[in-house]
Design a protein around this motif. Sequence first.
Motif, PDB file in Angstrom:
ATOM      1  N   VAL A 160       7.728  35.552 -11.025  1.00 50.14           N
ATOM      2  CA  VAL A 160       6.900  35.573  -9.811  1.00 50.14           C
ATOM      3  C   VAL A 160       5.439  35.504 -10.235  1.00 50.14           C
ATOM      4  O   VAL A 160       5.022  36.177 -11.177  1.00 50.14           O
ATOM      5  CB  VAL A 160       7.158  36.850  -8.986  1.00 50.14           C
ATOM      6  CG1 VAL A 160       6.157  36.955  -7.828  1.00 50.14           C
ATOM      7  CG2 VAL A 160       8.589  36.864  -8.471  1.00 50.14           C
ATOM      8  N   ASN A 161       4.659  34.687  -9.533  1.00 50.29           N
ATOM      9  CA  ASN A 161       3.235  34.547  -9.845  1.00 50.29           C
ATOM     10  C   ASN A 161       2.418  35.026  -8.659  1.00 50.29           C
ATOM     11  O   ASN A 161       2.448  34.411  -7.583  1.00 50.29           O
ATOM     12  CB  ASN A 161       2.918  33.087 -10.171  1.00 50.29           C
ATOM     13  CG  ASN A 161       1.538  32.931 -10.799  1.00 50.29           C
ATOM     14  OD1 ASN A 161       0.621  33.687 -10.501  1.00 50.29           O
ATOM     15  ND2 ASN A 161       1.400  31.939 -11.672  1.00 50.29           N
ATOM     16  N   ILE A 162       1.710  36.135  -8.813  1.00 47.48           N
ATOM     17  CA  ILE A 162       0.876  36.705  -7.756  1.00 47.48           C
ATOM     18  C   ILE A 162      -0.579  36.586  -8.175  1.00 47.48           C
ATOM     19  O   ILE A 162      -0.951  36.955  -9.287  1.00 47.48           O
ATOM     20  CB  ILE A 162       1.252  38.180  -7.502  1.00 47.48           C
ATOM     21  CG1 ILE A 162       2.690  38.253  -6.962  1.00 47.48           C
ATOM     22  CG2 ILE A 162       0.282  38.831  -6.523  1.00 47.48           C
ATOM     23  CD1 ILE A 162       3.196  39.655  -6.761  1.00 47.48           C
ATOM     24  N   GLY A 163      -1.428  36.075  -7.274  1.00 45.46           N
ATOM     25  CA  GLY A 163      -2.816  35.801  -7.601  1.00 45.46           C
ATOM     26  C   GLY A 163      -3.703  37.033  -7.606  1.00 45.46           C
ATOM     27  O   GLY A 163      -3.236  38.176  -7.652  1.00 45.46           O
ATOM     28  N   GLN A 164      -4.997  36.816  -7.506  1.00 44.55           N
ATOM     29  CA  GLN A 164      -5.979  37.881  -7.569  1.00 44.55           C
ATOM     30  C   GLN A 164      -6.231  38.494  -6.186  1.00 44.55           C
ATOM     31  O   GLN A 164      -6.054  37.839  -5.167  1.00 44.55           O
ATOM     32  CB  GLN A 164      -7.297  37.340  -8.123  1.00 44.55           C
ATOM     33  CG  GLN A 164      -7.185  36.788  -9.529  1.00 44.55           C
ATOM     34  CD  GLN A 164      -8.521  36.283 -10.058  1.00 44.55           C
ATOM     35  OE1 GLN A 164      -9.559  36.453  -9.438  1.00 44.55           O
ATOM     36  NE2 GLN A 164      -8.492  35.665 -11.233  1.00 44.55           N
ATOM     37  N   HIS A 165      -6.626  39.766  -6.204  1.00 44.86           N
ATOM     38  CA  HIS A 165      -7.024  40.491  -4.983  1.00 44.86           C
ATOM     39  C   HIS A 165      -5.919  40.517  -3.923  1.00 44.86           C
ATOM     40  O   HIS A 165      -6.202  40.510  -2.723  1.00 44.86           O
ATOM     41  CB  HIS A 165      -8.286  39.859  -4.385  1.00 44.86           C
ATOM     42  CG  HIS A 165      -9.477  39.893  -5.291  1.00 44.86           C
ATOM     43  ND1 HIS A 165     -10.261  41.021  -5.451  1.00 44.86           N
ATOM     44  CD2 HIS A 165     -10.001  38.935  -6.105  1.00 44.86           C
ATOM     45  CE1 HIS A 165     -11.247  40.749  -6.299  1.00 44.86           C
ATOM     46  NE2 HIS A 165     -11.102  39.514  -6.726  1.00 44.86           N
ATOM     47  N   CYS A 166      -4.688  40.546  -4.344  1.00 43.73           N
ATOM     48  CA  CYS A 166      -3.572  40.634  -3.395  1.00 43.73           C
ATOM     49  C   CYS A 166      -3.217  42.099  -3.131  1.00 43.73           C
ATOM     50  O   CYS A 166      -3.473  42.975  -3.964  1.00 43.73           O
ATOM     51  CB  CYS A 166      -2.345  39.906  -3.939  1.00 43.73           C
ATOM     52  SG  CYS A 166      -2.555  38.113  -4.015  1.00 43.73           S
ATOM     53  N   LYS A 167      -2.606  42.341  -1.982  1.00 44.26           N
ATOM     54  CA  LYS A 167      -2.132  43.677  -1.636  1.00 44.26           C
ATOM     55  C   LYS A 167      -0.688  43.564  -1.184  1.00 44.26           C
ATOM     56  O   LYS A 167      -0.391  42.927  -0.170  1.00 44.26           O
ATOM     57  CB  LYS A 167      -2.982  44.286  -0.517  1.00 44.26           C
ATOM     58  CG  LYS A 167      -4.428  44.552  -0.919  1.00 44.26           C
ATOM     59  CD  LYS A 167      -5.193  45.210   0.223  1.00 44.26           C
ATOM     60  CE  LYS A 167      -6.636  45.473  -0.187  1.00 44.26           C
ATOM     61  NZ  LYS A 167      -7.412  46.139   0.899  1.00 44.26           N
ATOM     62  N   ILE A 168       0.195  44.191  -1.955  1.00 48.35           N
ATOM     63  CA  ILE A 168       1.621  44.204  -1.622  1.00 48.35           C
ATOM     64  C   ILE A 168       1.974  45.650  -1.288  1.00 48.35           C
ATOM     65  O   ILE A 168       1.966  46.523  -2.170  1.00 48.35           O
ATOM     66  CB  ILE A 168       2.490  43.688  -2.792  1.00 48.35           C
ATOM     67  CG1 ILE A 168       1.877  42.420  -3.414  1.00 48.35           C
ATOM     68  CG2 ILE A 168       3.902  43.454  -2.305  1.00 48.35           C
ATOM     69  CD1 ILE A 168       1.799  41.232  -2.507  1.00 48.35           C
ATOM     70  N   TYR A 169       2.291  45.908  -0.037  1.00 47.69           N
ATOM     71  CA  TYR A 169       2.455  47.283   0.430  1.00 47.69           C
ATOM     72  C   TYR A 169       3.868  47.810   0.161  1.00 47.69           C
ATOM     73  O   TYR A 169       4.777  47.037  -0.175  1.00 47.69           O
ATOM     74  CB  TYR A 169       2.092  47.370   1.906  1.00 47.69           C
ATOM     75  CG  TYR A 169       0.595  47.359   2.122  1.00 47.69           C
ATOM     76  CD1 TYR A 169      -0.165  48.503   1.886  1.00 47.69           C
ATOM     77  CD2 TYR A 169      -0.078  46.203   2.516  1.00 47.69           C
ATOM     78  CE1 TYR A 169      -1.547  48.500   2.059  1.00 47.69           C
ATOM     79  CE2 TYR A 169      -1.456  46.191   2.690  1.00 47.69           C
ATOM     80  CZ  TYR A 169      -2.185  47.341   2.464  1.00 47.69           C
ATOM     81  OH  TYR A 169      -3.543  47.341   2.621  1.00 47.69           O
ATOM     82  N   PRO A 170       4.075  49.149   0.299  1.00 42.62           N
ATOM     83  CA  PRO A 170       5.310  49.780  -0.160  1.00 42.62           C
ATOM     84  C   PRO A 170       6.592  49.129   0.359  1.00 42.62           C
ATOM     85  O   PRO A 170       6.690  48.746   1.527  1.00 42.62           O
ATOM     86  CB  PRO A 170       5.186  51.217   0.364  1.00 42.62           C
ATOM     87  CG  PRO A 170       3.718  51.472   0.393  1.00 42.62           C
ATOM     88  CD  PRO A 170       3.114  50.164   0.810  1.00 42.62           C
ATOM     89  N   ASN A 171       7.532  49.014  -0.568  1.00 43.04           N
ATOM     90  CA  ASN A 171       8.902  48.591  -0.270  1.00 43.04           C
ATOM     91  C   ASN A 171       9.034  47.136   0.146  1.00 43.04           C
ATOM     92  O   ASN A 171      10.067  46.732   0.676  1.00 43.04           O
ATOM     93  CB  ASN A 171       9.540  49.506   0.782  1.00 43.04           C
ATOM     94  CG  ASN A 171       9.581  50.946   0.321  1.00 43.04           C
ATOM     95  OD1 ASN A 171       9.890  51.227  -0.831  1.00 43.04           O
ATOM     96  ND2 ASN A 171       9.241  51.863   1.215  1.00 43.04           N
ATOM     97  N   ALA A 172       8.011  46.338  -0.070  1.00 42.96           N
ATOM     98  CA  ALA A 172       8.174  44.894   0.077  1.00 42.96           C
ATOM     99  C   ALA A 172       9.022  44.383  -1.086  1.00 42.96           C
ATOM    100  O   ALA A 172       9.018  44.950  -2.185  1.00 42.96           O
ATOM    101  CB  ALA A 172       6.825  44.198   0.100  1.00 42.96           C
ATOM    102  N   VAL A 173       9.760  43.290  -0.836  1.00 50.03           N
ATOM    103  CA  VAL A 173      10.631  42.704  -1.865  1.00 50.03           C
ATOM    104  C   VAL A 173      10.262  41.236  -2.028  1.00 50.03           C
ATOM    105  O   VAL A 173      10.247  40.475  -1.056  1.00 50.03           O
ATOM    106  CB  VAL A 173      12.117  42.840  -1.480  1.00 50.03           C
ATOM    107  CG1 VAL A 173      12.993  42.120  -2.503  1.00 50.03           C
ATOM    108  CG2 VAL A 173      12.509  44.303  -1.377  1.00 50.03           C
ATOM    109  N   ILE A 174       9.971  40.861  -3.264  1.00 44.31           N
ATOM    110  CA  ILE A 174       9.608  39.478  -3.570  1.00 44.31           C
ATOM    111  C   ILE A 174      10.594  38.955  -4.608  1.00 44.31           C
ATOM    112  O   ILE A 174      10.621  39.415  -5.750  1.00 44.31           O
ATOM    113  CB  ILE A 174       8.166  39.389  -4.091  1.00 44.31           C
ATOM    114  CG1 ILE A 174       7.201  39.951  -3.036  1.00 44.31           C
ATOM    115  CG2 ILE A 174       7.809  37.945  -4.439  1.00 44.31           C
ATOM    116  CD1 ILE A 174       5.776  40.085  -3.509  1.00 44.31           C
TER     117      ILE A 174
END
Length: 345
Positions: free
Chosen positions: A148-162
Amino acid sequence: MISIEQLATLCEADIQGKNTTEHIYSAADIMHAEQGQVTVLSDAKYKKYLVDCKASACFISPKLIPEQVPEHITLLVCADPEMAFLEAVRLLHPDIEFNKTISDKADIADSASLGHALYIGAFATIGQDSQIGDYSEIHPGVHIGRNVNIGQHCKIYPNAVIYDNTVIGDHVIIHSGAVIAADGFGYKYRNNQHVKVPHVGNVVIADHVEIGANTCIDRGALGSTVIGAGSKIDNLVQLGHNNQVGRNVIICGQSGISGSCVIEDGAILAGSSGIADHVKIGQQAVVMARSGVSQDVKAGTQVWGSPAKDRKVAWKELAALSKLPEVLKAFKALQLRVSKLEQEK
């Protein structure tokens, strides 16, 4: 807290009033604002509330300034009071800054690549060969799969699934409970049973996208499901496999989009919209709330109803339908008259 004078400077507003040194501690709407709060008046229909408003300051456009303003209210005059007010809200209610630390309770694969100044919360998991860009936040309980590639300044909040192989740009927000890149709903019916179609594609999310809580975006069957830059997706939305969502699209809560649809730039899908598979929604088109769309929608048009049709046509049909009881009553009266005339012959 911030003084009215400082707030005016930061929000590029001109001051009308004497009480410039009073401190503002929060923001509120014009009907509920109290002393020490700032509010906004951007629509003439709310002008009546200014008379009894207790706010200390109010953003307002020049054309809406009334002849009489309560003495305790300092006006902050600007061309776009709504945007100035939003800036004030950000200043008065800043986001919580998390310490840029990585919890020792997070499970991070050895081959994962981590950027600088990250926040990774407890019990977050990051799979093999995944990358997290600088200044991003991975909150507790988030699961990030492999590659998985996640960029800069991202916000992934609790219990999200990627899920695996997802690509996420910069400044993306994914709220709690969202599931990104699960299998699409695809089956072939053979020999009296449903045979699962393998989904080996992925999801690609561009910059500045926001995805609401408990929203599900399915991966492509073979290619990618794509969400364009600047698009905003509400809570409880279902996006099927291989959808191509353009730039700056709005998709409101409880909408469902079947597979292989194209939603072009600037389109709006209002709440509880339903889109059949392989449908194209044109640029700047609006699908109104609770509409069911089974055919392409032309750019710049507005549709409503189920099946959805041009808004004006649908409303005329609805207006005509409301007159049906009167028409039936007149028809029965006419039938009775005809029957009597036939008996008199």
